[in-house]
Design an enzyme around this catalytic site. Structure first.
Site, short mmCIF file in Angstrom:
data_model
loop_
_atom_site.label_atom_id
_atom_site.label_comp_id
_atom_site.label_asym_id
_atom_site.label_seq_id
_atom_site.Cartn_x
_atom_site.Cartn_y
_atom_site.Cartn_z
N ILE A 7 62.81 20.38 56.71
CA ILE A 7 62.74 20.33 58.18
C ILE A 7 61.87 19.15 58.58
O ILE A 7 60.69 19.09 58.22
CB ILE A 7 62.15 21.62 58.78
CG1 ILE A 7 62.92 22.85 58.30
CG2 ILE A 7 62.13 21.55 60.31
CD1 ILE A 7 62.37 24.17 58.81
N THR A 8 62.43 18.20 59.33
CA THR A 8 61.61 17.07 59.79
C THR A 8 60.81 17.51 61.03
O THR A 8 61.27 18.33 61.83
CB THR A 8 62.47 15.84 60.15
OG1 THR A 8 63.25 16.12 61.32
CG2 THR A 8 63.40 15.46 59.00
N SER A 12 54.79 20.88 64.33
CA SER A 12 54.53 21.50 65.64
C SER A 12 55.82 22.04 66.24
O SER A 12 56.91 21.84 65.69
CB SER A 12 53.87 20.51 66.60
OG SER A 12 54.81 19.54 67.03
N GLY A 13 55.67 22.72 67.38
CA GLY A 13 56.81 23.13 68.20
C GLY A 13 57.93 23.85 67.46
O GLY A 13 57.69 24.75 66.65
N TYR A 190 65.35 8.69 75.46
CA TYR A 190 65.33 9.98 74.75
C TYR A 190 66.70 10.66 74.87
O TYR A 190 67.27 11.13 73.88
CB TYR A 190 64.24 10.87 75.34
CG TYR A 190 64.31 12.32 74.87
CD1 TYR A 190 63.80 12.68 73.62
CD2 TYR A 190 64.89 13.31 75.66
CE1 TYR A 190 63.87 14.00 73.18
CE2 TYR A 190 64.96 14.62 75.23
CZ TYR A 190 64.45 14.97 73.99
OH TYR A 190 64.53 16.28 73.56
#
Ligand code: NDP
Length: 315
Positions: A7-8, A12-13, A190
């Site tokens: 998992i990159t 966090s989050g 983004y």
């Protein structure tokens, strides 16, 4: 044996919540691919993830050398790769000027799209070699890149145009720092990067699903208004955004719940269909969602793929 999942941005989050949800099942070993080793170590510890269920490995997606180094290190570890989750992202909505990756690509598209593009292209071989019954490559998408939704219609809208900025290398010197060739806009960059993520997932599906049996998927886990993604936003926004999402749009989802959703896409035996963009309804049940016209444009997906190959040095 346990499943092995990379998992990159698991420091966090959503990435951290997903790592925790998978590790807690006892059926997964999570490789946390993070740019800040100490932050990841602290995060794993405070989330209470048991030591034997994770490994932290350094990965800075804003450097293609680092991506290649990560792949080498991972291979040398001897661990199999059963699922890859491309989750990390930067969001720079208040940036006045573009900033750039090590190779000189605008930072949002360079990190969120090009870094992950190289990573997943290189690791496709490792995924193909895995003997795990359900191999998956998951790229986290977003509603904001989808102009067929309310949230996707808040300006500035995603729009890749004719890809002239991307083709020019997104370097802000002899090309624009924006994919469509326009003026720099951090919020749009983004959203554009998320459209690239969703296009890439579908192009992977078309090129490699039949041959490899790998499930390629994307998802929108809901609006996780509390994560660090909004760390660059103005304080007033950060204060008002979570209650706005909770009470007005009702799209709010906790980090825990979003982590469980992504963990489903990693491991649920019923979510094996390839080429799907998953979303969840108000009762938290998953369903196959529609992508916007641009995010499902096969011709554009092929072009983004070809240009990205050149930019990351694969063609
Ligand atoms: P966070 O900011 O909490 O997490 C992003 C992660 O990406 C962090 O771990 C961060 O590392 C990592 N990261 C950033 N740059 C790099 C880099 N160059 N190399 C390696 N890792 C990097 O945000 P979220 O958890 O919200 O975001 C996770 C995903 O969810 C993203 O793909 C986002 O687009 C998506 N998403 C989020 C939504 C939301 O409402 N929050 C909604 C829809 C999609 P570090 O800890 O070191 O900063």
């Amino acid at each position: 044996r346990k499943g092995s999942v990379v998992i990159t941005g698991a420091s966090s989050g959503l990435g951290l919540a997903t790592a925790k949800a998978l590790a807690e099942t006892g059926k997964w070993h999570v490789i946390m691919a993070c740019r800040d080793y100490l932050k990841a170590a602290r995060a794993a510890k405070s989330a209470g993830i048991a030591k034997e269920n994770y490994t932290i490995m350094h990965l800075d997606l804003a450097s293609l050398d680092s991506v290649r180094q990560f792949v080498d290190n991972f291979r040398r570890s001897g661990m199999p790769l059963d699922v890859l989750v491309c989750n990390a992202a930067v969001y720079l909505p208040t940036a006045k000027e573009a900033t750039f990756t090590a190779e000189g690509f605008e930072l949002s598209v360079g990190t969120n799209h090009l870094g992950h593009f190289l990573l997943s292209r290189l690791l496709l071989e490792d995924l193909s070699n895995s003997d795990y019954p359900s191999k998956r490559l998951i790229i986290v998408g977003s509603i904001t890149g989808n102009t067929n939704t309310l949230a996707g219609n808040v300006p500035p809208k995603a729009n890749l145009g004719d890809l002239r900025g991307l083709a020019g290398g997104l370097n802000g010197l002899n090309s624009s720092s924006m994919i469509d060739g326009g003026e720099f806009d951090g919020a749009k960059a983004y959203k554009d990067s998320k459209v690239c993520n969703m296009l890439t997932m579908q192009e992977f599906h078309r090129r490699f699903h039949e041959e490899t049996g790998i499930t390629f998927a994307s998802l929108y886990p809901g609006c996780i208004a509390t994560t660090g993604l909004f760390r660059e936003h103005i304080p007033l926004f950060r204060a008002l955004f979570p209650p706005f999402q909770k009470y007005i749009t009702k799209g709010f989802v906790s980090e825990d719940e979003a982590g469980k959703r992504l963990a489903q896409v990693v491991s649920d035996p019923s979510l094996t269909k390839s080429g799907v963009y998953w979303s969840w309804n108000k009762a938290s049940a998953s369903f196959e969602n529609q992508l916007s016209q641009e995010a499902s444009d096969a011709e554009k997906a092929r072009k983004v793929w070809d240009i990205s190959e050149k930019l990351v040095g694969l063609a």
